[in-house]
Design a protein around this motif. Structure first.
Motif, PDB file in Angstrom:
ATOM      1  N   PHE A  25      20.268  15.175  28.832  1.00 43.18           N
ATOM      2  CA  PHE A  25      19.094  15.508  28.024  1.00 43.18           C
ATOM      3  C   PHE A  25      19.502  15.768  26.575  1.00 43.18           C
ATOM      4  O   PHE A  25      18.877  15.255  25.645  1.00 43.18           O
ATOM      5  N   LEU A  26      20.556  16.552  26.376  1.00 41.92           N
ATOM      6  CA  LEU A  26      20.996  16.846  25.013  1.00 41.92           C
ATOM      7  C   LEU A  26      21.525  15.594  24.310  1.00 41.92           C
ATOM      8  O   LEU A  26      21.317  15.420  23.106  1.00 41.92           O
ATOM      9  N   ALA A  27      22.199  14.731  25.049  1.00 43.69           N
ATOM     10  CA  ALA A  27      22.740  13.511  24.440  1.00 43.69           C
ATOM     11  C   ALA A  27      21.626  12.579  23.987  1.00 43.69           C
ATOM     12  O   ALA A  27      21.753  11.924  22.956  1.00 43.69           O
ATOM     13  N   THR A  28      20.526  12.517  24.729  1.00 47.04           N
ATOM     14  CA  THR A  28      19.434  11.620  24.345  1.00 47.04           C
ATOM     15  C   THR A  28      18.574  12.221  23.241  1.00 47.04           C
ATOM     16  O   THR A  28      18.042  11.488  22.412  1.00 47.04           O
ATOM     17  N   THR A  29      18.434  13.534  23.220  1.00 47.59           N
ATOM     18  CA  THR A  29      17.612  14.142  22.167  1.00 47.59           C
ATOM     19  C   THR A  29      18.378  14.298  20.864  1.00 47.59           C
ATOM     20  O   THR A  29      17.806  14.158  19.792  1.00 47.59           O
ATOM     21  N   MET A  30      19.659  14.585  20.925  1.00 47.36           N
ATOM     22  CA  MET A  30      20.493  14.721  19.734  1.00 47.36           C
ATOM     23  C   MET A  30      21.365  13.475  19.644  1.00 47.36           C
ATOM     24  O   MET A  30      22.517  13.480  20.056  1.00 47.36           O
ATOM     25  N   GLN A  31      20.823  12.391  19.133  1.00 53.12           N
ATOM     26  CA  GLN A  31      21.521  11.112  19.194  1.00 53.12           C
ATOM     27  C   GLN A  31      22.734  11.044  18.269  1.00 53.12           C
ATOM     28  O   GLN A  31      23.574  10.180  18.428  1.00 53.12           O
ATOM     29  N   HIS A  32      22.832  11.938  17.350  1.00 49.35           N
ATOM     30  CA  HIS A  32      24.011  11.973  16.489  1.00 49.35           C
ATOM     31  C   HIS A  32      25.124  12.692  17.246  1.00 49.35           C
ATOM     32  O   HIS A  32      24.936  13.823  17.693  1.00 49.35           O
ATOM     33  N   HIS A  33      26.253  12.062  17.445  1.00 46.01           N
ATOM     34  CA  HIS A  33      27.377  12.595  18.230  1.00 46.01           C
ATOM     35  C   HIS A  33      26.946  12.880  19.671  1.00 46.01           C
ATOM     36  O   HIS A  33      27.110  13.977  20.191  1.00 46.01           O
ATOM     37  N   ALA A  34      26.403  11.866  20.316  1.00 53.36           N
ATOM     38  CA  ALA A  34      25.842  12.040  21.663  1.00 53.36           C
ATOM     39  C   ALA A  34      26.898  12.471  22.673  1.00 53.36           C
ATOM     40  O   ALA A  34      26.611  13.280  23.559  1.00 53.36           O
ATOM     41  N   SER A  35      28.117  11.974  22.554  1.00 51.21           N
ATOM     42  CA  SER A  35      29.138  12.324  23.550  1.00 51.21           C
ATOM     43  C   SER A  35      29.505  13.803  23.460  1.00 51.21           C
ATOM     44  O   SER A  35      29.714  14.453  24.486  1.00 51.21           O
ATOM     45  N   GLU A  36      29.564  14.345  22.245  1.00 50.23           N
ATOM     46  CA  GLU A  36      29.870  15.768  22.098  1.00 50.23           C
ATOM     47  C   GLU A  36      28.751  16.637  22.663  1.00 50.23           C
ATOM     48  O   GLU A  36      29.003  17.651  23.311  1.00 50.23           O
ATOM     49  N   PHE A  37      27.502  16.219  22.431  1.00 53.17           N
ATOM     50  CA  PHE A  37      26.380  16.983  22.980  1.00 53.17           C
ATOM     51  C   PHE A  37      26.340  16.886  24.497  1.00 53.17           C
ATOM     52  O   PHE A  37      25.966  17.841  25.180  1.00 53.17           O
ATOM     53  N   PHE A  38      26.731  15.729  25.047  1.00 54.97           N
ATOM     54  CA  PHE A  38      26.774  15.607  26.499  1.00 54.97           C
ATOM     55  C   PHE A  38      27.820  16.548  27.085  1.00 54.97           C
ATOM     56  O   PHE A  38      27.554  17.266  28.057  1.00 54.97           O
ATOM     57  N   ILE A  39      29.004  16.568  26.502  1.00 58.55           N
ATOM     58  CA  ILE A  39      30.071  17.431  27.011  1.00 58.55           C
ATOM     59  C   ILE A  39      29.681  18.901  26.899  1.00 58.55           C
ATOM     60  O   ILE A  39      29.849  19.689  27.825  1.00 58.55           O
ATOM     61  N   GLY A  40      29.127  19.281  25.748  1.00 56.51           N
ATOM     62  CA  GLY A  40      28.694  20.664  25.563  1.00 56.51           C
ATOM     63  C   GLY A  40      27.567  21.053  26.500  1.00 56.51           C
ATOM     64  O   GLY A  40      27.575  22.126  27.099  1.00 56.51           O
ATOM     65  N   GLY A  41      26.587  20.159  26.653  1.00 54.73           N
ATOM     66  CA  GLY A  41      25.476  20.431  27.558  1.00 54.73           C
ATOM     67  C   GLY A  41      25.912  20.508  29.004  1.00 54.73           C
ATOM     68  O   GLY A  41      25.406  21.323  29.775  1.00 54.73           O
ATOM     69  N   PHE A  42      26.863  19.659  29.370  1.00 55.84           N
ATOM     70  CA  PHE A  42      27.395  19.697  30.733  1.00 55.84           C
ATOM     71  C   PHE A  42      28.037  21.051  31.006  1.00 55.84           C
ATOM     72  O   PHE A  42      27.777  21.680  32.029  1.00 55.84           O
ATOM     73  N   GLY A  43      28.863  21.504  30.078  1.00 53.55           N
ATOM     74  CA  GLY A  43      29.527  22.804  30.246  1.00 53.55           C
ATOM     75  C   GLY A  43      28.548  23.952  30.288  1.00 53.55           C
ATOM     76  O   GLY A  43      28.646  24.843  31.135  1.00 53.55           O
ATOM     77  N   VAL A  44      27.574  23.928  29.397  1.00 52.05           N
ATOM     78  CA  VAL A  44      26.577  25.007  29.360  1.00 52.05           C
ATOM     79  C   VAL A  44      25.744  25.021  30.633  1.00 52.05           C
ATOM     80  O   VAL A  44      25.494  26.081  31.217  1.00 52.05           O
ATOM     81  N   GLY A  45      25.314  23.851  31.092  1.00 50.95           N
ATOM     82  CA  GLY A  45      24.523  23.786  32.321  1.00 50.95           C
ATOM     83  C   GLY A  45      25.301  24.271  33.530  1.00 50.95           C
ATOM     84  O   GLY A  45      24.769  24.999  34.374  1.00 50.95           O
ATOM     85  N   PHE A  46      26.565  23.894  33.620  1.00 53.02           N
ATOM     86  CA  PHE A  46      27.406  24.328  34.731  1.00 53.02           C
ATOM     87  C   PHE A  46      27.591  25.838  34.718  1.00 53.02           C
ATOM     88  O   PHE A  46      27.403  26.517  35.725  1.00 53.02           O
ATOM     89  N   VAL A  47      27.941  26.385  33.557  1.00 56.27           N
ATOM     90  CA  VAL A  47      28.202  27.826  33.448  1.00 56.27           C
ATOM     91  C   VAL A  47      26.922  28.631  33.694  1.00 56.27           C
ATOM     92  O   VAL A  47      26.952  29.650  34.400  1.00 56.27           O
ATOM     93  N   LEU A  48      25.803  28.186  33.158  1.00 55.46           N
ATOM     94  CA  LEU A  48      24.551  28.929  33.369  1.00 55.46           C
ATOM     95  C   LEU A  48      24.136  28.935  34.836  1.00 55.46           C
ATOM     96  O   LEU A  48      23.644  29.950  35.344  1.00 55.46           O
ATOM     97  N   THR A  49      24.342  27.818  35.531  1.00 52.85           N
ATOM     98  CA  THR A  49      24.021  27.787  36.954  1.00 52.85           C
ATOM     99  C   THR A  49      24.906  28.747  37.731  1.00 52.85           C
ATOM    100  O   THR A  49      24.440  29.466  38.620  1.00 52.85           O
ATOM    101  N   GLN A  50      26.194  28.798  37.403  1.00 50.20           N
ATOM    102  CA  GLN A  50      27.101  29.736  38.064  1.00 50.20           C
ATOM    103  C   GLN A  50      26.700  31.185  37.763  1.00 50.20           C
ATOM    104  O   GLN A  50      26.779  32.051  38.641  1.00 50.20           O
TER     105      GLN A  50
END
Length: 66
Positions: A25-50
């Motif tokens: 979701f973050l990679a598609t909405t923040m199209q500038h540096h999409a890979s960095e937003f994907f990695i950051g969003g993945f980490g945030v989503g994982f940690v928040l679920t835990q």
């Protein structure tokens, strides 16, 4: 494999799925540096679920031996 181990695996699996969709979701909405937003969003989503699982377990008062 007992039920506690099954729930741990489901918990990790759900965290990975939530992290993936948060990152996507973050990679598609923040199209500038999409890979960095994907990695950051993945980490945030994982940690928040835990954290949600941890808070539910601590509020319910269940003390599981690990």
């Amino acid at each position: 494999m007992n039920t506690e181990e099954i729930f741990k695996r489901l918990r990790i699996g759900l965290s990975l799925v939530v992290g993936f969709f948060t990152g996507k979701f973050l990679a598609t909405t923040m199209q500038h540096h999409a890979s960095e937003f994907f990695i950051g969003g993945f980490g945030v989503g994982f940690v928040l679920t835990q954290l949600v699982y941890w808070s539910i377990e601590s509020l319910s008062g269940s003390k599981r031996s690990e």
